[in-house]
Design a protein around this motif. Sequence first.
Motif, mmCIF file in Angstrom:
data_model
loop_
_atom_site.group_PDB
_atom_site.id
_atom_site.type_symbol
_atom_site.label_atom_id
_atom_site.label_comp_id
_atom_site.label_asym_id
_atom_site.label_seq_id
_atom_site.Cartn_x
_atom_site.Cartn_y
_atom_site.Cartn_z
ATOM 1 N N ASP A 239 3.899 -10.521 -5.984
ATOM 2 C CA ASP A 239 2.753 -10.568 -7.013
ATOM 3 C C ASP A 239 2.274 -9.018 -6.972
ATOM 4 O O ASP A 239 2.436 -8.016 -6.518
ATOM 5 C CB ASP A 239 1.831 -11.499 -6.217
ATOM 6 N N ARG A 240 1.772 -8.950 -8.278
ATOM 7 C CA ARG A 240 1.295 -7.796 -8.922
ATOM 8 C C ARG A 240 0.260 -7.106 -8.111
ATOM 9 O O ARG A 240 0.027 -5.772 -8.119
ATOM 10 C CB ARG A 240 1.204 -7.891 -10.585
ATOM 11 N N SER A 241 -0.573 -7.984 -7.545
ATOM 12 C CA SER A 241 -1.885 -7.638 -6.885
ATOM 13 C C SER A 241 -1.399 -6.648 -5.827
ATOM 14 O O SER A 241 -2.192 -5.554 -5.570
ATOM 15 C CB SER A 241 -2.734 -8.792 -6.300
ATOM 16 N N PHE A 242 -0.204 -6.797 -5.098
ATOM 17 C CA PHE A 242 0.111 -6.101 -3.927
ATOM 18 C C PHE A 242 0.595 -4.598 -4.466
ATOM 19 O O PHE A 242 0.336 -3.563 -3.675
ATOM 20 C CB PHE A 242 1.256 -6.491 -3.265
ATOM 21 N N ILE A 243 1.426 -4.672 -5.624
ATOM 22 C CA ILE A 243 1.752 -3.271 -6.006
ATOM 23 C C ILE A 243 0.704 -2.544 -6.856
ATOM 24 O O ILE A 243 0.654 -1.159 -6.567
ATOM 25 C CB ILE A 243 2.742 -3.639 -7.464
ATOM 26 N N SER A 244 -0.359 -3.203 -7.209
ATOM 27 C CA SER A 244 -1.485 -2.389 -7.883
ATOM 28 C C SER A 244 -2.314 -1.884 -6.791
ATOM 29 O O SER A 244 -2.960 -0.623 -6.859
ATOM 30 C CB SER A 244 -2.344 -3.154 -8.758
ATOM 31 N N ASN A 245 -2.148 -2.324 -5.551
ATOM 32 C CA ASN A 245 -3.397 -1.779 -4.480
ATOM 33 C C ASN A 245 -2.181 -1.048 -3.489
ATOM 34 O O ASN A 245 -2.672 -0.926 -2.318
ATOM 35 C CB ASN A 245 -3.887 -2.780 -3.668
ATOM 36 N N LEU A 246 -1.161 -0.482 -4.055
ATOM 37 C CA LEU A 246 -0.010 -0.022 -3.107
ATOM 38 C C LEU A 246 -0.522 1.096 -2.234
ATOM 39 O O LEU A 246 -0.277 1.124 -1.101
ATOM 40 C CB LEU A 246 1.321 0.158 -3.735
ATOM 41 N N PHE A 247 -1.099 1.953 -2.989
ATOM 42 C CA PHE A 247 -1.602 3.197 -2.248
ATOM 43 C C PHE A 247 -3.062 3.336 -1.880
ATOM 44 O O PHE A 247 -3.555 4.290 -1.476
ATOM 45 C CB PHE A 247 -1.196 4.383 -3.041
ATOM 46 N N SER A 248 -3.517 2.143 -1.776
ATOM 47 C CA SER A 248 -5.030 1.950 -1.347
ATOM 48 C C SER A 248 -5.302 2.021 0.033
ATOM 49 O O SER A 248 -6.419 2.455 0.473
ATOM 50 C CB SER A 248 -5.725 0.594 -2.023
ATOM 51 N N SER A 249 -4.047 1.617 0.692
ATOM 52 C CA SER A 249 -4.253 2.028 2.086
ATOM 53 C C SER A 249 -2.824 1.617 2.863
ATOM 54 O O SER A 249 -1.951 1.310 1.961
ATOM 55 C CB SER A 249 -5.268 0.745 2.643
ATOM 56 N N ASP A 250 -2.982 1.963 4.276
ATOM 57 C CA ASP A 250 -1.345 2.150 4.702
ATOM 58 C C ASP A 250 -1.153 0.381 4.944
ATOM 59 O O ASP A 250 0.162 0.212 4.970
ATOM 60 C CB ASP A 250 -1.557 2.510 6.090
ATOM 61 N N LYS A 251 -2.170 -0.435 4.791
ATOM 62 C CA LYS A 251 -1.724 -1.827 5.361
ATOM 63 C C LYS A 251 -1.134 -2.426 4.262
ATOM 64 O O LYS A 251 -0.370 -3.315 4.131
ATOM 65 C CB LYS A 251 -3.426 -2.503 5.736
ATOM 66 N N GLU A 252 -1.586 -2.139 2.841
ATOM 67 C CA GLU A 252 -0.747 -2.657 1.751
ATOM 68 C C GLU A 252 0.579 -2.239 1.716
ATOM 69 O O GLU A 252 1.402 -3.064 1.613
ATOM 70 C CB GLU A 252 -1.763 -2.210 0.447
ATOM 71 N N GLN A 253 0.891 -0.975 1.930
ATOM 72 C CA GLN A 253 2.442 -0.546 2.135
ATOM 73 C C GLN A 253 3.100 -1.235 3.076
ATOM 74 O O GLN A 253 4.194 -1.762 2.921
ATOM 75 C CB GLN A 253 2.177 1.020 2.299
ATOM 76 N N THR A 254 2.316 -1.509 4.098
ATOM 77 C CA THR A 254 3.348 -2.137 5.554
ATOM 78 C C THR A 254 3.337 -3.701 5.026
ATOM 79 O O THR A 254 4.401 -4.019 5.225
ATOM 80 C CB THR A 254 2.192 -2.389 6.635
ATOM 81 N N LEU A 255 2.421 -4.088 4.297
ATOM 82 C CA LEU A 255 2.730 -5.641 3.682
ATOM 83 C C LEU A 255 3.670 -5.686 2.788
ATOM 84 O O LEU A 255 4.823 -6.656 3.058
ATOM 85 C CB LEU A 255 1.466 -6.259 3.041
ATOM 86 N N VAL A 256 3.993 -4.839 1.875
ATOM 87 C CA VAL A 256 5.115 -4.676 1.008
ATOM 88 C C VAL A 256 6.361 -4.342 1.478
ATOM 89 O O VAL A 256 7.238 -5.168 1.224
ATOM 90 C CB VAL A 256 4.651 -3.620 -0.208
ATOM 91 N N LYS A 257 6.332 -3.545 2.671
ATOM 92 C CA LYS A 257 7.714 -3.334 3.301
ATOM 93 C C LYS A 257 7.974 -4.450 4.093
ATOM 94 O O LYS A 257 9.122 -4.764 4.221
ATOM 95 C CB LYS A 257 7.401 -2.158 4.165
ATOM 96 N N GLY A 258 7.135 -5.047 4.633
ATOM 97 C CA GLY A 258 7.551 -6.301 5.615
ATOM 98 C C GLY A 258 8.087 -7.295 4.707
ATOM 99 O O GLY A 258 8.857 -8.120 4.892
ATOM 100 N N MET A 259 7.256 -7.689 3.445
ATOM 101 C CA MET A 259 8.052 -8.689 2.410
ATOM 102 C C MET A 259 9.250 -8.171 2.054
ATOM 103 O O MET A 259 10.342 -9.390 2.034
ATOM 104 C CB MET A 259 6.976 -8.893 1.181
ATOM 105 N N ILE A 260 9.717 -7.004 1.717
ATOM 106 C CA ILE A 260 10.832 -6.640 1.521
ATOM 107 C C ILE A 260 11.838 -6.905 2.276
ATOM 108 O O ILE A 260 12.958 -7.494 2.554
ATOM 109 C CB ILE A 260 11.089 -5.357 0.944
ATOM 110 N N HIS A 261 11.540 -6.661 3.725
ATOM 111 C CA HIS A 261 12.588 -6.438 4.788
ATOM 112 C C HIS A 261 12.615 -8.011 5.125
ATOM 113 O O HIS A 261 14.065 -8.507 5.336
ATOM 114 C CB HIS A 261 11.961 -5.927 5.903
ATOM 115 N N LEU A 262 11.669 -8.700 5.053
ATOM 116 C CA LEU A 262 11.726 -10.380 5.515
ATOM 117 C C LEU A 262 12.955 -10.995 4.426
ATOM 118 O O LEU A 262 13.550 -11.779 4.842
ATOM 119 C CB LEU A 262 10.359 -10.889 5.493
ATOM 120 N N SER A 263 12.530 -10.649 3.227
ATOM 121 C CA SER A 263 13.341 -11.478 2.174
ATOM 122 C C SER A 263 14.722 -11.224 2.376
ATOM 123 O O SER A 263 15.720 -11.871 2.031
ATOM 124 C CB SER A 263 12.432 -11.285 0.865
#
Length: 1022
Positions: A948-972
């Motif tokens: 979802d675009r909400s994760f991408i728009s907040n990608l650099f707001s915190s390390d947690k957001e980046q970790t979530l995106v990396k986790g979703m990519i790796h899991l998928s």
Amino acid sequence: MVSIPSLFSIIFSLICVVGLFLGVYTLYSNPGSMTNRLFFALTITLVIWSFGFAMAISAPNLSMCLFWRRFAAIGWSTFFSILLHFMISLSGRTVLLNKWWKYALLYLPSVVCLSVFTYIPGLNPQQFNMVYTEMGWVNVSIKNFWDWFFILYYVSYSLMGVYFVWQWGKTADSKNVKKQSGIITRMFTLTLIIGAFTESVVNNVFTIKIPQLAPIIMMIPVAGVSVAMQKYGLLDNRKNTADSLLFSEQIRTRIIQYLANALFAASILNIITMYCILGSNLVSTLLLSSFMIMAGVALGLNQRLNKSTNYKDKVYAVTFFVLIPVLTLSFIEYASVTVWALAFLFLIISIAMVSRVIQVAVAASILLTQLTISLIKPSIVVQIDAADYMGRIGISLITIWVAFFVMNVFRSKLLENAHQISFQNLVEKISARYASANEKDFDDVTQETLEKISAFLRTDAASVYLFGPEKDILTCSHSWPDGQHSDSAGHKTIRLADYPRFHGKLPSAQVLEVYDLNDLPSEECDDLVKIFGRQVKSLLILPIENNENVYGYLVLQSVMTHRAWLTIDKNNLMIIADILAVTMERIRQEKQIHYMAYYDLLTGFPNRTLFKDRLSQAVLRAERKSEILAVLLLDLDAFKNVNDTIGYEGGDALILEVSCKLCQSLRKSDTVSRFGEDEFLILVQNIGSTKDVIKIVNKVMQVFKKPFTVHNQELYISASVGIAVYPFDGSDADSLIKNADIAMSQAKSRGKGQYCLCTAEMKEEVLLKHELSNKLYRAIDNNELFLQYQPMVSAKTGELLCVEALVRWQQPDHGLISPGLFIPLAEQNGLIGPIGEWVLRTACRQAKAWQDMGLPPVHISVNVSVFQLLNPKFVTVLKNILAETGLKPEYLDLEITESVAVKEFDNILSVLKELRELGVEISIDDFGTEYSSLSRLNHMPANRIKIDRSFISNLFSSDKEQTLVKGMIHLSQTLGLRVVAEGVEHEEQARFLREHGCDEIQGYYISRPAHAEDLLKLFSNA
């Protein structure tokens, strides 16, 4: 001058007449009763006894005297056995005679006495010691063995009978039974005393010898039984008089009964007059008396035959035809001038019998008899003496009696007919009154009806008692006279459990008639006295019943006298009771229909119809007084889950709990209505400002802070409330309810357990949605829909891999409409099917056109709604579109949102598998916005996920957001799914995604949604 023996003969003969009359009268009263038949047999034995004594006491010689004494022995030998049998039957001890040998034992003494005292003198050579005195033949007993046997027999049987009757009265509950027992016991005791005095004292102590007076003395208990019969209903005679003159057959029966009795009496009087007084030949006198007895018996038997009226009339005609000449010719030598008047007596009887056959027979017999007399005695000189005058007087009295009876019969018949017609007219008037009666005037009509019934029937009181809801209480709802005096007034409320015996006697579909309360067992009598008053003597209780449902009872009371009710009156009263029941049922149904039309059946709250009516009235009052009022629309959140969890019965129970607590939280001036399955409307009045409304709403919301208990289970549920305030949000009921609904929808959109005041913006938004929803129906036909395309490229190479088709609506009046606005509208009104089909066809056709242009083949991605997937024809439609456009399935990618994948997993899984088998690819859009389980994600036949675009728009707001995106990519990728990132707008986002292995990117960084012709540049750049 009549001699003393003749005087005794006359007295004994009169005993015969009286005894015969009582016996026949009792038998006719209730011939089916064993007690009545035994009493008749008892009187017959007394008649034989008395007649034998009458003939013996004035007999001309000893042999004739002994003949008639032995004849009398037939009567007194059987009298006491029948007497004891009668007492056993009367006292209800028939169980004592349950074996045949007990009957033989009962009648054995009478058989012995018949053997030794009648016409078998060899067994008892000294049967009688007859001595002729100045009083006639007298038996001077020598007290041999058989005399003592008889004395023991009659004393023991009399004492046993008296004991049985005394015990009967002692153990009986009925007061009347006790009185009957007392009368009979005293009469028999007196009889035994007098009998012992005359037989043992007078003839043994005094020199004077008097005849045996036993038949005369035995009339004392017989008369006592007769009094008990008349006064206390001993032999079921009292209630038979009420309807005796109502019908022709009953009239004829009464006439035949009187005529038979008259013939029996005449047979005795004939012997007294002709033999005892005039000294006529005994044989001829007995022959005529026997003929009259046989004629009386023939008339009585014919009346009892189960034959047609025509057959009986012929028998009566023959009997009358023979009787007239026999009686007339028998006295031709003595008083032809007198006896010929008998013809007029029979003529009057024939008129009362209302039969042409009888009238013709009587007329013919009279004429033939007179013709015969004229031939036999063409001229005769008759000397009229005192006997002739007595005969004339006797015949005149009989004729007058019959004439009065016939006149009374017809007069009663005319009165009864008039009474019946009047009562029927009264019933018609009452029926007409009830036909137009409603709930408001039912009480007045019923009170008027009771007054008319009482006045017409001359009853002392009339009441209507109605059952309570549980049928355990009877309430006197109406009575006349209103506020009766204490003697006749009944309790206003009867708790049936307190009067079990009265409850047991209440009729369900029959009439309960109590002629005399004292006839009842004492406990039943006490119940009725407590309920209706001590002075009530007779009661008539009729059920108010319709279709086997008893609503109550119509009660008529007689206080002044005992009363037996006419059958016609009871029938008419039953009609009135039925009219009452039908009217009550109609009013009940009208109330039920009114209730169903204006009230909710589950909660008992006003429904929307009644609420709107009350709201309209409240608006008018508020307008006149310049006040404000509020309408609250309360909707239970997620109520469907309650029904799914604990069932519909549990859901109804929860609704009842909520209803109860809502009522407790609101003021008495407020109105609560159930508006829908899980919706409530609340009308709040008497408020000063909107702040007061907020206070009331907060109080309502507090109801849902605590759990509700349903089936011993605690449930938490929240509610959303919309508020519309008059006059700001509407000036009529419909507007206020509509705007409260708008506010409630807005409250639900904010989450559970919220409330919202209606605003102008909300109303404008709703109006806009309503207008767009209507215009959406013509959007396809008017070519107002179009597609834009947004590319998805490889994150590593930038190669164009897929294009997402996005539908747009260019509305002429409102311009470009956002999909976020019109797609939900299409799902609500069912247009998502045709719109989705148009989008699929247009997108597939465009993808095939690009391929036909020689451009590199790319996937076309189309968003599909859950309503499309749930359509059983969706796969077939998709196949047809692919076949029609020529696009291969592997180039089509269908996107479903993660929310649909989670919530409708079980319902759409088979459809998704079928699509994958077809070759169509599946993408999960808006991934990360719902709570997807790994298990479902693993079983979902998907090819790619779109973060979802909400994760991408907040990608650099915190390390947690980046970790979530990396986790979703790796899991998928671990699950074998390609990953697409939506909403990429900057180079830094694209670089991060590229570095961490994201497969594809989509967003403004690549391209905004564009028309098909504008997208050709991207093909060139790619």
